[in-house]
Scaffold this active site. Structure first.
Site, PDB file in Angstrom:
ATOM      1  N   ASP A   1      -2.321   0.953   2.968  1.00  0.00           N
ATOM      2  CA  ASP A   1      -1.982   1.076   4.392  1.00  0.00           C
ATOM      3  C   ASP A   1      -2.502   2.359   5.017  1.00  0.00           C
ATOM      4  O   ASP A   1      -2.737   2.424   6.224  1.00  0.00           O
ATOM      5  CB  ASP A   1      -0.465   0.982   4.579  1.00  0.00           C
ATOM      6  CG  ASP A   1      -0.040  -0.456   4.401  1.00  0.00           C
ATOM      7  OD1 ASP A   1       0.203  -0.858   3.253  1.00  0.00           O
ATOM      8  OD2 ASP A   1       0.004  -1.188   5.414  1.00  0.00           O
TER       9      ASP A   1
ATOM     10  N   ARG B   1       1.112  -8.781   9.812  1.00  0.00           N
ATOM     11  CA  ARG B   1       1.327  -7.607   8.972  1.00  0.00           C
ATOM     12  C   ARG B   1       0.115  -7.474   8.053  1.00  0.00           C
ATOM     13  O   ARG B   1      -0.750  -8.349   7.996  1.00  0.00           O
ATOM     14  CB  ARG B   1       2.663  -7.653   8.215  1.00  0.00           C
ATOM     15  CG  ARG B   1       3.174  -8.974   7.766  1.00  0.00           C
ATOM     16  CD  ARG B   1       2.397  -9.648   6.683  1.00  0.00           C
ATOM     17  NE  ARG B   1       2.117  -8.787   5.554  1.00  0.00           N
ATOM     18  CZ  ARG B   1       1.126  -8.943   4.717  1.00  0.00           C
ATOM     19  NH1 ARG B   1       0.249  -9.954   4.871  1.00  0.00           N
ATOM     20  NH2 ARG B   1       0.917  -8.129   3.709  1.00  0.00           N
TER      21      ARG B   1
HETATM   22  O1  MRU Z   1       4.754  -4.374   5.366  1.00  0.00           O
HETATM   23  P1  MRU Z   1       3.429  -5.062   5.252  1.00  0.00           P
HETATM   24  O2  MRU Z   1       3.548  -6.486   4.798  1.00  0.00           O
HETATM   25  O3  MRU Z   1       2.595  -4.910   6.492  1.00  0.00           O
HETATM   26  O4  MRU Z   1       2.687  -4.276   4.082  1.00  0.00           O
HETATM   27  C1  MRU Z   1       1.412  -4.672   3.734  1.00  0.00           C
HETATM   28  C2  MRU Z   1       0.850  -3.942   2.590  1.00  0.00           C
HETATM   29  O5  MRU Z   1       1.435  -3.023   2.067  1.00  0.00           O
HETATM   30  C3  MRU Z   1      -0.527  -4.342   2.158  1.00  0.00           C
HETATM   31  O6  MRU Z   1      -0.665  -4.208   0.786  1.00  0.00           O
HETATM   32  C4  MRU Z   1      -1.529  -3.435   2.854  1.00  0.00           C
HETATM   33  O7  MRU Z   1      -1.353  -3.464   4.231  1.00  0.00           O
HETATM   34  C5  MRU Z   1      -2.919  -3.774   2.557  1.00  0.00           C
HETATM   35  S1  MRU Z   1      -3.373  -5.213   3.470  1.00  0.00           S
HETATM   36  C6  MRU Z   1      -4.953  -5.599   3.201  1.00  0.00           C
END
Ligand code: MRU
Length: 366
Positions: free
Chosen positions: A255, A49
């Site tokens: 994201d 993730r």
């Molecule tokens: O649901 P996730 O754990 O994939 O969410 C991740 C995030 O929101 C992070 O802050 C984002 O991807 C930035 S990662 C460098």
């Protein structure tokens, strides 16, 4: 050992290995992904993730899913690659790096095949079998390139980000945008690591980040393991530590950043940004250019993933912490409006408002 050495995705000896982040901090276990279903599952269940790491996994995932496919013609093979990419892309909707990486993979395939057609038109003979062999090679090389570029981008963001920080600062972060969310170094944790090497002695506060606890399970784990001074707080304590004057800057990942600078990140980020503005604390969003999506005009156009309610009331508890049948709402991300973002840190430099103009300039310079 520094946590820098822990890669979320590794391609070694022809095997694709994924660090199963759902097992952290208790166990550091790698699982092997062999099929497209393995990749889909790893992304959907957040074994891998974090936007950049999802992009890296998608690149390698597409390659390993199609390397064993046989076809009569290169066109037939290419069609199967496209279908596989579409399937992997359906695992999660919000992080743009997933579709971005898959589009890159398909683009190099299409360019290679177009090159073959030109060569054939000029009189070359290229058996279909050879073309298929080389398409697979082109895909492997592109996956490797995506991973390497992300590593370099994170290092560069670390350097730019560090220029905004001073030794001894208190820094609050939300979710996990560290080493294991990227190819290496992290996005918003990269300056923390670079600062650590240079004796900056930051004091980092990590929001636990409900409901999936990326801050508690992952951020506090990787910072603690690297010897960074990290204090874990519950999400609802951010205002308290800001009011006490313990926080000099907020750093978060992203994201998907829309063309106007609205940025989707882990649920809870926008609340932290609003608090930071109230307390006069700079709020920095770390956004590699791979995460800037100029095709999405504003934050309202970003599709926000909704996940099962049991992540809120059952997942971490021995017994359900809510009555059976209660309604839930579990969006995985929220959008921070551009007006709360002091600066956007990319691998090509620091971007300031007006974001609608300046993000385009930096992205189109890709
Ligand atoms: O649901 P996730 O754990 O994939 O969410 C991740 C995030 O929101 C992070 O802050 C984002 O991807 C930035 S990662 C460098």
């Amino acid at each position: 050992m520094k946590v820098f050495d822990i890669a979320p995705v590794k391609f070694v000896g022809g095997q694709l290995l994924i660090l199963d982040q759902t097992k952290l901090p208790g166990e550091e276990v790698y699982i092997e992904a062999i099929t497209k279903e393995d990749i889909w599952d790893a992304i959907y269940h957040l074994r891998v993730r974090g936007a950049p790491a999802i992009g890296v996994a998608a690149g390698w995932g597409l390659y390993i899913s199609v390397r064993g496919i046989e076809a009569e013609t290169a066109a037939e093979f290419a069609q199967k690659v496209r279908e596989t990419a579409g399937y992997i892309n359906s695992a999660r909707p919000t992080a743009v790096n997933l579709s971005w990486a898959l589009k890159r993979m398909l683009k190099v395939m299409d360019e290679y095949l177009a090159g073959c057609e030109e060569a054939i038109a000029l009189g070359d003979t290229l058996p279909e079998e050879r073309k298929i062999h080389w398409v697979k090679e082109v895909l492997r090389m592109e996956a490797e390139k995506i991973q390497k570029e992300d590593e370099d981008a994170c290092y560069a963001m670390g350097e730019y980000g560090l220029s905004l920080l001073k030794p001894g600062m208190g820094i609050l972060t939300h979710c996990n945008a560290g080493t294991i969310a990227t190819a290496k170094y992290g996005t918003c944790l990269a300056p923390i690591y670079l600062g650590q090497q240079q004796g900056y002695n930051f004091r980092v506060f990590a929001d636990e980040t409900r409901p999936l606890l990326q801050g508690a399970r992952l951020t506090s784990w990787e910072l603690h393991k690297s010897g960074v001074d990290v204090t874990l707080i519950c999400d609802n304590m951010a205002s308290s530590v800001m009011k006490k004057g313990w926080i000099d800057a907020v750093v978060v990942g992203c994201d998907r950043m829309a063309a106007n600078g609205d940025g989707a990140n882990k649920i809870g980020t926008s609340g932290v940004a609003i608090l930071a503005k109230e307390y006069g604390i700079p709020f920095y969003m770390y956004v590699p250019t791979s995460t800037i999506d100029l095709d999405t005009p504003t934050g309202d156009d970003i599709k926000i993933e909704e996940r099962k309610g049991e992540e809120i009331y059952r997942m971490w508890y021995e017994k359900p912490m809510a009555p059976e049948g209660v309604k839930t709402f579990n969006p995985a991300f929220d959008v921070t409006d551009n007006k709360y973002i002091t600066a956007v840190i990319t691998e090509k430099g620091i971007v300031y408002p007006p974001y609608d103009v300046n993000l385009r300039k930096i992205k189109e310079n890709d």
